[in-house]
Write a protein that holds these residues in place. Structure first.
Motif, mmCIF file in Angstrom:
data_model
loop_
_atom_site.group_PDB
_atom_site.id
_atom_site.type_symbol
_atom_site.label_atom_id
_atom_site.label_comp_id
_atom_site.label_asym_id
_atom_site.label_seq_id
_atom_site.Cartn_x
_atom_site.Cartn_y
_atom_site.Cartn_z
ATOM 1 N N TYR A 238 6.967 1.730 6.631
ATOM 2 C CA TYR A 238 6.130 1.786 5.438
ATOM 3 C C TYR A 238 5.358 3.108 5.374
ATOM 4 O O TYR A 238 5.138 3.657 4.294
ATOM 5 C CB TYR A 238 5.168 0.594 5.405
ATOM 6 C CG TYR A 238 5.808 -0.676 4.901
ATOM 7 C CD1 TYR A 238 5.794 -0.981 3.540
ATOM 8 C CD2 TYR A 238 6.447 -1.545 5.773
ATOM 9 C CE1 TYR A 238 6.395 -2.146 3.069
ATOM 10 C CE2 TYR A 238 7.054 -2.708 5.311
ATOM 11 C CZ TYR A 238 7.021 -3.005 3.958
ATOM 12 O OH TYR A 238 7.623 -4.147 3.492
ATOM 13 N N THR A 241 7.548 5.654 3.883
ATOM 14 C CA THR A 241 7.591 5.475 2.433
ATOM 15 C C THR A 241 6.344 6.048 1.789
ATOM 16 O O THR A 241 6.413 6.724 0.739
ATOM 17 C CB THR A 241 7.723 3.981 2.077
ATOM 18 O OG1 THR A 241 8.917 3.467 2.663
ATOM 19 C CG2 THR A 241 7.764 3.766 0.570
ATOM 20 N N THR A 245 6.047 9.200 -0.838
ATOM 21 C CA THR A 245 5.411 8.998 -2.141
ATOM 22 C C THR A 245 4.309 10.025 -2.373
ATOM 23 O O THR A 245 4.218 10.629 -3.450
ATOM 24 C CB THR A 245 4.816 7.578 -2.236
ATOM 25 O OG1 THR A 245 5.875 6.631 -2.049
ATOM 26 C CG2 THR A 245 4.162 7.341 -3.582
ATOM 27 N N LEU A 251 7.120 10.498 -7.592
ATOM 28 C CA LEU A 251 6.984 9.182 -6.967
ATOM 29 C C LEU A 251 5.539 8.691 -7.002
ATOM 30 O O LEU A 251 5.281 7.498 -7.205
ATOM 31 C CB LEU A 251 7.465 9.237 -5.520
ATOM 32 C CG LEU A 251 8.980 9.271 -5.293
ATOM 33 C CD1 LEU A 251 9.293 9.410 -3.810
ATOM 34 C CD2 LEU A 251 9.647 8.024 -5.862
ATOM 35 N N LYS A 254 4.636 7.242 -10.261
ATOM 36 C CA LYS A 254 5.301 5.958 -10.456
ATOM 37 C C LYS A 254 4.586 4.824 -9.715
ATOM 38 O O LYS A 254 4.528 3.690 -10.207
ATOM 39 C CB LYS A 254 6.752 6.071 -9.988
ATOM 40 C CG LYS A 254 7.581 4.818 -10.175
ATOM 41 C CD LYS A 254 9.022 5.063 -9.719
ATOM 42 C CE LYS A 254 9.877 3.817 -9.870
ATOM 43 N NZ LYS A 254 11.276 4.050 -9.398
ATOM 44 N N HIS A 255 4.021 5.123 -8.548
ATOM 45 C CA HIS A 255 3.496 4.057 -7.680
ATOM 46 C C HIS A 255 1.984 4.061 -7.510
ATOM 47 O O HIS A 255 1.452 3.153 -6.856
ATOM 48 C CB HIS A 255 4.150 4.156 -6.291
ATOM 49 C CG HIS A 255 5.625 3.922 -6.290
ATOM 50 N ND1 HIS A 255 6.186 2.688 -6.532
ATOM 51 C CD2 HIS A 255 6.662 4.781 -6.079
ATOM 52 C CE1 HIS A 255 7.509 2.783 -6.459
ATOM 53 N NE2 HIS A 255 7.812 4.048 -6.187
ATOM 54 N N ASP A 257 -0.636 3.417 -9.365
ATOM 55 C CA ASP A 257 -1.416 2.276 -9.869
ATOM 56 C C ASP A 257 -1.313 1.089 -8.919
ATOM 57 O O ASP A 257 -2.320 0.421 -8.621
ATOM 58 C CB ASP A 257 -0.935 1.881 -11.268
ATOM 59 C CG ASP A 257 -1.336 2.891 -12.335
ATOM 60 O OD1 ASP A 257 -2.325 3.629 -12.104
ATOM 61 O OD2 ASP A 257 -0.670 2.962 -13.380
ATOM 62 N N GLU A 258 -0.111 0.834 -8.437
ATOM 63 C CA GLU A 258 0.097 -0.275 -7.495
ATOM 64 C C GLU A 258 -0.643 -0.015 -6.184
ATOM 65 O O GLU A 258 -1.311 -0.906 -5.639
ATOM 66 C CB GLU A 258 1.588 -0.450 -7.226
ATOM 67 C CG GLU A 258 1.907 -1.541 -6.212
ATOM 68 C CD GLU A 258 3.376 -1.545 -5.811
ATOM 69 O OE1 GLU A 258 3.742 -2.367 -4.956
ATOM 70 O OE2 GLU A 258 4.145 -0.714 -6.344
ATOM 71 N N LEU A 259 -0.554 1.220 -5.663
ATOM 72 C CA LEU A 259 -1.232 1.567 -4.419
ATOM 73 C C LEU A 259 -2.745 1.459 -4.565
ATOM 74 O O LEU A 259 -3.439 0.938 -3.680
ATOM 75 C CB LEU A 259 -0.851 2.984 -3.982
ATOM 76 C CG LEU A 259 0.598 3.201 -3.527
ATOM 77 C CD1 LEU A 259 0.874 4.674 -3.315
ATOM 78 C CD2 LEU A 259 0.897 2.412 -2.255
ATOM 79 N N LYS A 283 -7.761 5.240 -6.749
ATOM 80 C CA LYS A 283 -6.755 6.155 -7.312
ATOM 81 C C LYS A 283 -7.138 7.609 -7.036
ATOM 82 O O LYS A 283 -6.294 8.430 -6.666
ATOM 83 C CB LYS A 283 -6.630 5.895 -8.818
ATOM 84 C CG LYS A 283 -5.443 6.567 -9.480
ATOM 85 C CD LYS A 283 -5.315 6.074 -10.919
ATOM 86 C CE LYS A 283 -4.099 6.664 -11.610
ATOM 87 N NZ LYS A 283 -3.934 6.144 -12.988
#
Length: 455
Positions: A238, A241, A245, A251, A254-255, A257-259, A283
């Motif tokens: 992880y 990854t 990112t 990347l 793309k990610h 908001d989730e993070l 953020k």
């Protein structure tokens, strides 16, 4: 009549063996045909020079991809690599290994091994030996490695030295310049982070005064972040990854908001009672971390940014000249070889005390998720006069990238060494040598196939 040119050194860097994005890591597992084909090319080139001795191979950092692959994955491919270059198609019998940021752990192992040897020789009343954080710059003074000896083909002693963080090829008697080889990570602030952070918090702390202090202050951090965390089991996967990112603007967009949502949910930010504000703070924190994580390798537009070139010059001024002076080498001219950024280039320039400075970057053998034309690789060839020529292999790009397979001159100075390499590669002046043509076709197809897998 003495030969005009002998091939004395081959320089490669940034193979990242074991990583899934390394061109030399087989996508199906097992033996990589590309590794064997590449070794055949270099062996054929050496044969053309018709010399008794093999050149020394200089592996200039990030040879093992220890950040983003397991020990087993990296070492399995490295074993193939060693067999290809020493047994199947002999290319060298001497190797200089300069660990980089992604295989910094190799230096840690050699460091501890050297310390243990000194400890075993110590008598009871002697002071304890000091832990060395650098090696002297000469090849012969590098540290031996029981770790690497385990990869030697049966019945063969692998003459390999570990030099860190530099290898110096001293000037030749005919006036050639000295050659300083360094992986290149210390030219970027991210790899001097611990020193910089402590100086910011404690202004009385002075910058590292020499290479020993620079390595001592930052080596453990580099090993932890760039050689260890990616091999921390499932959590390490992880982490890989996450680093990928943070290093990619595409990347991250793309990610993020989730993070940010996950971070805000797991961390109770004090004095911020509203969830949406916590997510916004998370953020911002992630974006700031990403700015720190991104290095020259993430800069897709430029071959070498002004900031990174400034870091190179700073390293040479503050630490490189120290190496030359200790060895009694002239400091007014120098050839500097590095890698690290995965973006090959050649540059003739000058700086401060160095009137005549020639800079070569070897690039790397890893391709990113999408084509980036500045990414690519060169093999550096060095003759007995310390003349360096860059044999550019490829640059990344659409439809398999651009296959160069030619010498890239650093300036307009005529060179019989460059001419002899070109004549070997293109015997009739137009058609690439069949051995190299086979490698070219395999390499371009490998890039195309990898892009299909990612699509």
């Amino acid at each position: 009549m003495p030969k005009k040119h002998e091939l004395k050194y081959l320089v490669l860097s940034d193979l990242h063996l074991g990583e899934t994005d390394s061109l030399f890591t087989s996508r199906e597992g097992g033996q990589s045909d590309l590794v064997t084909c590449f070794s055949k090319c270099l062996a054929d080139l050496i044969k053309d020079f018709d010399q008794e001795d093999f050149p020394m191979m200089v592996l200039n950092g990030d040879i093992l991809g220890l950040s983003f692959s397991s020990y087993g994955e990296s070492l399995a491919v490295f074993e193939q690599f060693v067999a290809a270059f020493t047994h199947h198609h002999k290319v060298c019998d001497q190797v200089a290994y300069l660990p980089g940021n992604h295989d910094q752990h190799i230096w840690q192992l050699a460091q501890e091994e050297k310390f243990q040897e000194a400890l075993e020789k110590r008598t009871k009343n002697e002071a304890f030996p000091a832990l060395r954080h650098t090696t002297p710059s000469g090849y012969a003074e590098g540290f031996s490695s029981r770790f690497f000896q385990a990869f030697a083909p049966e019945g063969m002693k692998l003459n390999l030295k570990i030099n860190y963080p530099n290898l110096l090829l001293p000037p030749t008697r005919d006036g050639g310049s000295g050659i300083l080889i360094h992986h290149g990570h210390f030219a970027e602030p991210a790899y001097r982070f611990f020193s910089i952070a402590m100086q910011a918090l404690y202004p009385e702390l002075k910058p590292p005064s020499d290479l020993e202090a620079l390595s001592e202050q930052n080596g453990s951090m580099i090993d932890f972040v760039y050689s260890e965390l990616g091999r921390s089991g499932e959590a390490g996967e992880y982490f890989c990854t996450l680093m990928a990112t943070l290093s990619s603007e595409e990347l991250l967009e793309k990610h993020i908001d989730e993070l940010a949502k996950n971070l805000a949910a797991s961390v109770d930010f004090p004095y911020i009672p509203i969830e949406v504000l916590e997510e916004q703070l998370a953020k911002t924190l992630i974006q700031n971390i990403a700015e720190t994580v991104r290095t020259e390798r993430s800069n897709e537009e430029e071959v070498c940014s002004d900031k990174t070139m400034e870091g190179v010059m700073d390293y040479l001024q503050n630490y490189g000249l120290e190496v030359l002076e200790k060895q009694g080498c002239p400091t007014n001219k120098l050839t500097f070889i590095w890698g690290h950024t995965h973006k090959p280039f050649e540059k003739a320039t000058s700086h401060a005390q160095i009137d005549n400075l020639r800079i070569f970057n070897t690039g790397g053998w890893v391709i990113p998720r999408k084509p980036v034309e500045t990414i690519g690789a060169s093999v550096l060839l060095i003759d007995q006069h310390n003349e360096v020529q860059a044999l550019r292999i490829f640059n990344d790009g659409e439809d398999g990238g651009t296959m160069h397979f030619k010498v890239i001159p650093i300036d307009d100075t005529p060179s019989t060494f460059a001419d002899s390499i070109t004549e070997y590669l293109y015997p009739d002046g137009e058609t690439l040598n069949p051995v190299w043509s086979s490698f070219k076709n395999k390499l371009q197809q490998e890039i195309k196939d990898r892009r299909k897998d990612e699509a």
